[in-house]
Design a protein around this motif. Sequence first.
Motif, PDB file in Angstrom:
ATOM      1  N   LYS A   3      37.587  -5.774 -47.183  1.00  0.00           N
ATOM      2  CA  LYS A   3      38.240  -7.042 -46.842  1.00  0.00           C
ATOM      3  C   LYS A   3      37.209  -8.076 -46.393  1.00  0.00           C
ATOM      4  CE  LYS A   3      42.554  -4.870 -45.320  1.00  0.00           C
ATOM      5  NZ  LYS A   3      43.499  -4.702 -44.178  1.00  0.00           N
ATOM      6  N   PRO A   4      37.514  -9.363 -46.573  1.00  0.00           N
ATOM      7  CA  PRO A   4      36.577 -10.399 -46.106  1.00  0.00           C
ATOM      8  C   PRO A   4      36.497 -10.411 -44.583  1.00  0.00           C
ATOM      9  CG  PRO A   4      38.637 -11.391 -46.820  1.00  0.00           C
ATOM     10  CD  PRO A   4      38.704  -9.943 -47.222  1.00  0.00           C
ATOM     11  N   GLY A   5      35.286 -10.579 -44.059  1.00  0.00           N
ATOM     12  CA  GLY A   5      35.098 -10.653 -42.613  1.00  0.00           C
ATOM     13  C   GLY A   5      35.152 -12.096 -42.125  1.00  0.00           C
ATOM     14  N   LEU A   6      34.906 -12.271 -40.836  1.00  0.00           N
ATOM     15  CA  LEU A   6      35.006 -13.604 -40.235  1.00  0.00           C
ATOM     16  C   LEU A   6      34.000 -14.586 -40.828  1.00  0.00           C
ATOM     17  CD1 LEU A   6      35.534 -12.729 -36.452  1.00  0.00           C
ATOM     18  CD2 LEU A   6      37.232 -13.521 -38.108  1.00  0.00           C
ATOM     19  N   ILE A   7      32.805 -14.102 -41.130  1.00  0.00           N
ATOM     20  CA  ILE A   7      31.802 -14.995 -41.709  1.00  0.00           C
ATOM     21  C   ILE A   7      32.254 -15.499 -43.073  1.00  0.00           C
ATOM     22  CG2 ILE A   7      29.457 -15.126 -42.627  1.00  0.00           C
ATOM     23  CD1 ILE A   7      28.536 -13.311 -40.409  1.00  0.00           C
ATOM     24  N   GLU A   8      32.759 -14.600 -43.883  1.00  0.00           N
ATOM     25  CA  GLU A   8      33.225 -14.998 -45.213  1.00  0.00           C
ATOM     26  C   GLU A   8      34.422 -15.933 -45.114  1.00  0.00           C
ATOM     27  OE1 GLU A   8      34.700 -12.992 -49.450  1.00  0.00           O
ATOM     28  OE2 GLU A   8      33.824 -11.741 -47.858  1.00  0.00           O
ATOM     29  N   LEU A   9      35.307 -15.674 -44.155  1.00  0.00           N
ATOM     30  CA  LEU A   9      36.491 -16.521 -43.994  1.00  0.00           C
ATOM     31  C   LEU A   9      36.137 -17.921 -43.495  1.00  0.00           C
ATOM     32  CD1 LEU A   9      38.978 -13.948 -42.393  1.00  0.00           C
ATOM     33  CD2 LEU A   9      39.074 -14.910 -44.705  1.00  0.00           C
ATOM     34  N   SER A  10      34.931 -18.071 -42.922  1.00  0.00           N
ATOM     35  CA  SER A  10      34.524 -19.384 -42.409  1.00  0.00           C
ATOM     36  C   SER A  10      33.871 -20.241 -43.492  1.00  0.00           C
ATOM     37  CB  SER A  10      33.549 -19.213 -41.241  1.00  0.00           C
ATOM     38  OG  SER A  10      32.315 -18.677 -41.678  1.00  0.00           O
ATOM     39  N   GLU A  11      33.853 -19.766 -44.713  1.00  0.00           N
ATOM     40  CA  GLU A  11      33.259 -20.513 -45.828  1.00  0.00           C
ATOM     41  C   GLU A  11      33.778 -21.952 -45.861  1.00  0.00           C
ATOM     42  OE1 GLU A  11      31.515 -21.904 -49.264  1.00  0.00           O
ATOM     43  OE2 GLU A  11      31.053 -19.984 -48.288  1.00  0.00           O
ATOM     44  N   GLY A  12      32.840 -22.899 -45.869  1.00  0.00           N
ATOM     45  CA  GLY A  12      33.200 -24.306 -45.932  1.00  0.00           C
ATOM     46  C   GLY A  12      33.647 -24.897 -44.608  1.00  0.00           C
ATOM     47  N   GLY A  13      33.583 -24.088 -43.545  1.00  0.00           N
ATOM     48  CA  GLY A  13      34.030 -24.573 -42.237  1.00  0.00           C
ATOM     49  C   GLY A  13      33.021 -24.282 -41.149  1.00  0.00           C
ATOM     50  N   THR A  14      33.520 -23.903 -39.988  1.00  0.00           N
ATOM     51  CA  THR A  14      32.663 -23.640 -38.830  1.00  0.00           C
ATOM     52  C   THR A  14      32.947 -22.253 -38.271  1.00  0.00           C
ATOM     53  OG1 THR A  14      32.599 -25.988 -38.230  1.00  0.00           O
ATOM     54  CG2 THR A  14      32.002 -24.419 -36.520  1.00  0.00           C
ATOM     55  N   LEU A  15      31.902 -21.494 -38.028  1.00  0.00           N
ATOM     56  CA  LEU A  15      32.013 -20.175 -37.412  1.00  0.00           C
ATOM     57  C   LEU A  15      31.562 -20.289 -35.971  1.00  0.00           C
ATOM     58  CD1 LEU A  15      32.447 -17.070 -37.629  1.00  0.00           C
ATOM     59  CD2 LEU A  15      30.029 -16.905 -38.267  1.00  0.00           C
ATOM     60  N   PHE A  16      32.465 -20.000 -35.013  1.00  0.00           N
ATOM     61  CA  PHE A  16      32.127 -20.069 -33.588  1.00  0.00           C
ATOM     62  C   PHE A  16      31.990 -18.657 -33.044  1.00  0.00           C
ATOM     63  CE2 PHE A  16      33.636 -20.235 -29.099  1.00  0.00           C
ATOM     64  CZ  PHE A  16      32.525 -20.879 -28.582  1.00  0.00           C
ATOM     65  N   LEU A  17      30.819 -18.348 -32.505  1.00  0.00           N
ATOM     66  CA  LEU A  17      30.543 -17.030 -31.933  1.00  0.00           C
ATOM     67  C   LEU A  17      30.367 -17.187 -30.428  1.00  0.00           C
ATOM     68  CD1 LEU A  17      27.967 -15.750 -34.583  1.00  0.00           C
ATOM     69  CD2 LEU A  17      30.428 -15.296 -34.493  1.00  0.00           C
ATOM     70  N   ASP A  18      31.332 -16.702 -29.660  1.00  0.00           N
ATOM     71  CA  ASP A  18      31.279 -16.815 -28.205  1.00  0.00           C
ATOM     72  C   ASP A  18      30.524 -15.633 -27.611  1.00  0.00           C
ATOM     73  OD1 ASP A  18      31.701 -17.895 -25.735  1.00  0.00           O
ATOM     74  OD2 ASP A  18      33.838 -17.426 -25.629  1.00  0.00           O
ATOM     75  N   GLU A  19      29.981 -15.836 -26.402  1.00  0.00           N
ATOM     76  CA  GLU A  19      29.256 -14.784 -25.674  1.00  0.00           C
ATOM     77  C   GLU A  19      28.184 -14.143 -26.556  1.00  0.00           C
ATOM     78  OE1 GLU A  19      29.660 -14.766 -22.681  1.00  0.00           O
ATOM     79  OE2 GLU A  19      31.697 -15.461 -22.269  1.00  0.00           O
ATOM     80  N   ILE A  20      27.371 -14.973 -27.173  1.00  0.00           N
ATOM     81  CA  ILE A  20      26.334 -14.477 -28.074  1.00  0.00           C
ATOM     82  C   ILE A  20      25.310 -13.617 -27.335  1.00  0.00           C
ATOM     83  CG2 ILE A  20      24.777 -16.453 -27.818  1.00  0.00           C
ATOM     84  CD1 ILE A  20      25.630 -14.633 -31.110  1.00  0.00           C
ATOM     85  N   GLY A  21      25.181 -13.834 -26.035  1.00  0.00           N
ATOM     86  CA  GLY A  21      24.235 -13.052 -25.237  1.00  0.00           C
ATOM     87  C   GLY A  21      24.613 -11.589 -25.124  1.00  0.00           C
ATOM     88  N   ASP A  22      25.881 -11.258 -25.422  1.00  0.00           N
ATOM     89  CA  ASP A  22      26.339  -9.867 -25.346  1.00  0.00           C
ATOM     90  C   ASP A  22      26.206  -9.132 -26.674  1.00  0.00           C
ATOM     91  OD1 ASP A  22      27.050 -10.211 -22.689  1.00  0.00           O
ATOM     92  OD2 ASP A  22      29.085 -10.851 -23.166  1.00  0.00           O
ATOM     93  N   LEU A  23      25.678  -9.805 -27.692  1.00  0.00           N
ATOM     94  CA  LEU A  23      25.556  -9.194 -29.013  1.00  0.00           C
ATOM     95  C   LEU A  23      24.476  -8.107 -28.985  1.00  0.00           C
ATOM     96  CD1 LEU A  23      26.776  -9.649 -31.886  1.00  0.00           C
ATOM     97  CD2 LEU A  23      24.705 -10.951 -32.404  1.00  0.00           C
ATOM     98  N   PRO A  24      24.803  -6.868 -29.378  1.00  0.00           N
ATOM     99  CA  PRO A  24      23.805  -5.779 -29.373  1.00  0.00           C
ATOM    100  C   PRO A  24      22.638  -6.106 -30.294  1.00  0.00           C
ATOM    101  CG  PRO A  24      26.037  -4.924 -29.650  1.00  0.00           C
ATOM    102  CD  PRO A  24      26.128  -6.412 -29.820  1.00  0.00           C
ATOM    103  N   LEU A  25      21.482  -5.562 -29.983  1.00  0.00           N
ATOM    104  CA  LEU A  25      20.275  -5.833 -30.766  1.00  0.00           C
ATOM    105  C   LEU A  25      20.434  -5.516 -32.255  1.00  0.00           C
ATOM    106  CD1 LEU A  25      17.530  -4.697 -28.225  1.00  0.00           C
ATOM    107  CD2 LEU A  25      17.849  -7.004 -29.138  1.00  0.00           C
TER     108      LEU A  25
END
Length: 218
Positions: A3-25
């Motif tokens: 299935k398409p993920g959030l990045i693919e679904l944001s095609e042509g728009g804006t992808l907002f990623l909150d709490e980026i500091g918590d993203l694992p390495l």
Amino acid sequence: EGKPGLIELSEGGTLFLDEIGDLPLPMQVKLLRFLEENVIMRIGGTKLKRIDTRVIVATNKNLDSMVKAGNFREDLFFRLNVVPIHIPPLRERQEDIAALIQYFLDRFNTKYSTQKSIHSQAIDVLSKYSYPGNIRELSNIIEQLVVITENQQICEEDLPMVVSSDVSAHNKSSTNDGTNLPLAVMNTEKALIAKALKDFKTQRKAARALGITQPTLA
């Protein structure tokens, strides 16, 4: 091919990623690869797909310090830090609080089918609160008040104890920090009198040195 993920679904728009500091390495590596190449591959897929999207990230952490500590990739930090926007915490922009209170009040009135209003004194107290939980905490407080307040109007006495206690302590601190003129004058007088009595031993001599009468000193 999955299935398409959030990045693919944001095609042509804006992808907002909150709490980026918590993203694992390991996930930071994948995000960096996408930001560099603008391509993704679905889980289980075999074909790369180019994605055109604007990426906005947010965090309440100090990414610069995390980079130095090795908890955030330096290359990803520089890739994300193209147009940095610093939004001060709520406690540093009290002028916005009243408008946000009304916004959340309208929002939760709609959600719970209520018509609650809020007294100006309650708004004043809420505007002086320090909000360690920032805007999310304000939202939670207003939702709580809408749900549990029995009367149609939310008053100062309806506010959570944590808010009232924090504001009361702040007011007391402000009164004693030397900015209150009458209090500062009184404290200065006390200090001068105590020093005069210590230096001159008797009230009569101390009063003369202070330029006041002995009955006034007494």
